[in-house]
Motif scaffolding. Structure first.
Motif, PDB file in Angstrom:
ATOM      1  N   TRP A 180     -29.344  -1.616  11.974  1.00 27.02           N
ATOM      2  CA  TRP A 180     -29.961  -0.286  11.918  1.00 27.02           C
ATOM      3  C   TRP A 180     -29.450   0.563  10.755  1.00 27.02           C
ATOM      4  O   TRP A 180     -29.848   1.726  10.614  1.00 27.02           O
ATOM      5  N   ALA A 232     -34.960   6.669   9.746  1.00 22.11           N
ATOM      6  CA  ALA A 232     -35.161   6.003  11.034  1.00 22.11           C
ATOM      7  C   ALA A 232     -34.203   6.525  12.092  1.00 22.11           C
ATOM      8  O   ALA A 232     -34.579   6.701  13.259  1.00 22.11           O
ATOM      9  N   ARG A 233     -32.951   6.791  11.714  1.00 22.07           N
ATOM     10  CA  ARG A 233     -31.977   7.299  12.678  1.00 22.07           C
ATOM     11  C   ARG A 233     -32.262   8.749  13.056  1.00 22.07           C
ATOM     12  O   ARG A 233     -32.089   9.141  14.201  1.00 22.07           O
ATOM     13  N   TYR A 235     -35.206  10.294  12.906  1.00 18.57           N
ATOM     14  CA  TYR A 235     -36.508  10.443  13.539  1.00 18.57           C
ATOM     15  C   TYR A 235     -36.835   9.177  14.347  1.00 18.57           C
ATOM     16  O   TYR A 235     -36.460   9.061  15.492  1.00 18.57           O
ATOM     17  N   ASP A 236     -37.495   8.228  13.717  1.00 15.60           N
ATOM     18  CA  ASP A 236     -37.769   6.956  14.381  1.00 15.60           C
ATOM     19  C   ASP A 236     -38.187   5.936  13.336  1.00 15.60           C
ATOM     20  O   ASP A 236     -38.446   6.279  12.176  1.00 15.60           O
ATOM     21  N   GLU A 238     -40.915   4.208  13.123  1.00 13.36           N
ATOM     22  CA  GLU A 238     -42.300   4.350  12.689  1.00 13.36           C
ATOM     23  C   GLU A 238     -42.416   5.352  11.543  1.00 13.36           C
ATOM     24  O   GLU A 238     -43.176   5.133  10.593  1.00 13.36           O
TER      25      GLU A 238
END
Length: 302
Positions: A180, A232-233, A235-236, A238
């Motif tokens: 991640w 990504a961390r 928010y997300d 996608e």
């Protein structure tokens, strides 16, 4: 390679990265953020020079037989502490994490062909004390995102003792986060994004265009392929993937090398800032890519 030159490439790469204009969603020469400004990043790039020189000297002294004595974690912490003396915010933790092993690897390398493998060897030879120092650096910089999903949370009071007691080195810690976090992935996989995407892109563009264009095109190319894990961390996944798709569309139109691409980049920059989407990890990888390109230039000229 000469430690003085290695340090200068690290400093110049840091300054060129933040100067890239317009580098979408990030601080650049015509855009500040409320909590950090362009000059903060310039200062941060300059003040790490002594530590990068020290890393190169230690790489030269201890490689390839005593790599654990380079103490990469300690050097990262020292660079973060030095930066913290000059600027109030976390401007360059990711850059420091990438450029410190790069500097050590360059110091112990006689030519470019050795650097990537030497980075990997240095990272694999790290110790639990390197991991503990990395945790200190992350906390000093007030940054998160590594180790938060398992028992070795960087914010845990006894996390450093666990690392030492269990013999978990810096490479192991980063490997746990690699799924991640792009920086962790880069540092545990022999820096493939830097060496195989960013560096050749920068070199290719610089042959026929400006350094600024090479910097921005490298940033966009990396972003178009790898969704930014900072986004990504925050928010997300996608959202990060959509940002990458937007970058891909811009690259398909020529990126910063065409008039249409420049218009799209300016719109992209405004849209990301409006949405508070900051591809900060991509910026860090751009800095490491520029540094490798500068080291290559040294290898060819000196």
């Amino acid at each position: 390679m000469d430690p003085d030159f290695v340090a200068k490439t690290a400093q110049i790469a840091s300054v060129l990265e933040v100067s890239g204009h317009p580098k979408p969603g990030n601080v650049h020469r015509t855009r500040d953020f409320p909590d950090m400004v362009f000059e903060d990043f310039l200062i941060s790039g300059v003040v790490i020079g002594d530590i990068m020189k020290k890393a190169a000297k230690l790489g030269l002294k201890h490689g390839p037989d005593s790599l654990e004595k380079i103490e990469i974690g300690k050097l990262i912490k020292e660079a973060v502490v030095e930066t913290d003396k000059w600027v109030a915010n976390n401007t360059n933790l990711g850059i420091i994490m990438l450029l410190t092993p790069l500097s050590a690897a360059a110091g112990m390398s006689s030519d470019m062909s050795e650097i990537q493998d030497n980075v990997d060897n240095i990272m694999r030879a790290t110790t639990p004390y390197d991991a503990a120092n990395l945790y200190d650096a992350i906390n000093i910089a007030d940054a998160g995102g590594m180790g938060e999903k398992d028992e070795l949370d960087v914010g845990s009071d006894d996390a450093k003792n666990q690392l030492i007691d269990k013999g978990i080195n810096m490479y192991d810690v980063l490997d746990l986060s690699a799924q991640w976090d792009m920086l962790a992935y880069e540092l545990t996989k022999a820096m493939p994004i830097t060496f195989e995407i960013g560096y050749p892109t920068f070199n290719g563009v610089k042959q026929t265009s400006t350094i600024n264009n090479a910097t921005v095109q490298s940033f966009l190319t990396i972003l178009s392929i790898y969704p930014d894990t900072l986004i990504a961390r925050k928010y997300d996944v996608e959202t990060a993937q959509q940002v990458s798709e937007d970058a891909r569309l811009i690259i398909a139109e020529g990126g910063i090398l065409t008039d249409k691409g420049v218009d799209l980049i300016n719109d992209f920059d405004k849209d990301l800032v409006k949405k508070n989407l900051n591809p900060g990890t991509t910026a860090d990888l751009t800095a490491s890519s520029v540094m490798v390109a500068l080291l290559d230039e040294y290898n060819n000229k000196f």
